[in-house]
Enzyme design. Sequence first.
Site, short mmCIF file in Angstrom:
data_model
loop_
_atom_site.label_atom_id
_atom_site.label_comp_id
_atom_site.label_asym_id
_atom_site.label_seq_id
_atom_site.Cartn_x
_atom_site.Cartn_y
_atom_site.Cartn_z
N VAL A 34 0.81 -1.22 0.00
CA VAL A 34 0.00 0.00 0.00
C VAL A 34 0.84 1.27 0.00
O VAL A 34 0.34 2.34 -0.32
CB VAL A 34 -0.99 0.04 1.20
CG1 VAL A 34 -2.01 -1.10 1.09
CG2 VAL A 34 -0.26 0.02 2.52
N TYR B 54 2.98 5.54 15.57
CA TYR B 54 1.67 4.94 15.35
C TYR B 54 0.55 5.92 15.70
O TYR B 54 -0.41 6.09 14.93
CB TYR B 54 1.54 3.68 16.20
CG TYR B 54 0.26 2.90 15.97
CD1 TYR B 54 0.10 2.15 14.81
CD2 TYR B 54 -0.77 2.92 16.89
CE1 TYR B 54 -1.06 1.42 14.58
CE2 TYR B 54 -1.93 2.19 16.68
CZ TYR B 54 -2.07 1.45 15.53
OH TYR B 54 -3.23 0.74 15.31
N ALA B 55 0.67 6.60 16.83
CA ALA B 55 -0.35 7.56 17.24
C ALA B 55 -0.44 8.71 16.24
O ALA B 55 -1.53 9.16 15.88
CB ALA B 55 -0.04 8.10 18.64
N ALA B 56 0.71 9.16 15.77
CA ALA B 56 0.72 10.23 14.76
C ALA B 56 0.03 9.77 13.48
O ALA B 56 -0.74 10.52 12.88
CB ALA B 56 2.16 10.66 14.47
N SER B 57 0.30 8.53 13.09
CA SER B 57 -0.29 8.02 11.84
C SER B 57 -1.79 7.87 11.96
O SER B 57 -2.55 8.19 11.03
CB SER B 57 0.35 6.66 11.47
OG SER B 57 -0.09 5.61 12.31
#
Length: 246
Positions: A63, A154-157
């Site tokens: 992806v 991960y949190a930012a994404s």
Amino acid sequence: MRLKEKVAIITGGASGIGLAACERFLEEGAKVVLADFNEMEANNQIEKIREKGNEIDFIQVDVSDEDSVCRLVKETKKKYGKIDVLINNAGITDDATLVKMNIDQFHRVLDVNVKGVFLCTQAVAPTMIEQGKGKIINTSSVSGVYGNFGQTNYAASKAAVIGMTKTWAKELGRKGINVNAVAPGFTLTAMVKKMPEEIIEKMKGNVALQTLGKPRDIANAYLFLASEEANYVHGHVLHVDGGIMM
């Protein structure tokens, strides 16, 4: 059947929540394209699904790669002539605290979790615009809403996924396309099951319902948002977290 004859692409469909979504959508009559990078795992799951008498397609995809995503969409449209639903479920983690996280870890997670969602949606949108309808469902996380220790990347994404969801809802709603997101909480995937029992119990203790979600719980949220029942649900982030933060 709630998705009879609907064509759905589900990224990250070879395991966990994505696999549960593939199975749930098949139960409701959808024609499912399981898109995943892990060819071996995908083929194993495809075989099991077909043994149950269900028809499902597999297209390998990265992806984070534009050419790979375009091929996924092109092959799906060539076979079915339409794309009704896109589930941007593919995602990865690579955890470390702020001072220990290296830049490669940061970029790797954002490449899949943000760039991947962007590329898949951008590739599918013209087909849905031409159709005058479609459902796009993005997978965020409670980490993207509240943050989580050791998960800067991960949190930012996942926060970015919410921002993109609301932006695309403004852009694509006038074209007849519903755009929403699901924010799962702690979910009992294979990865979580490998954790020490005391960690799992601590996770349960943070949830109001005192239990972890199952992949099928999240798949049911995808199903609702993909169905005609959610035609007037738009630009929404549906928390499926057992009441983790109240």
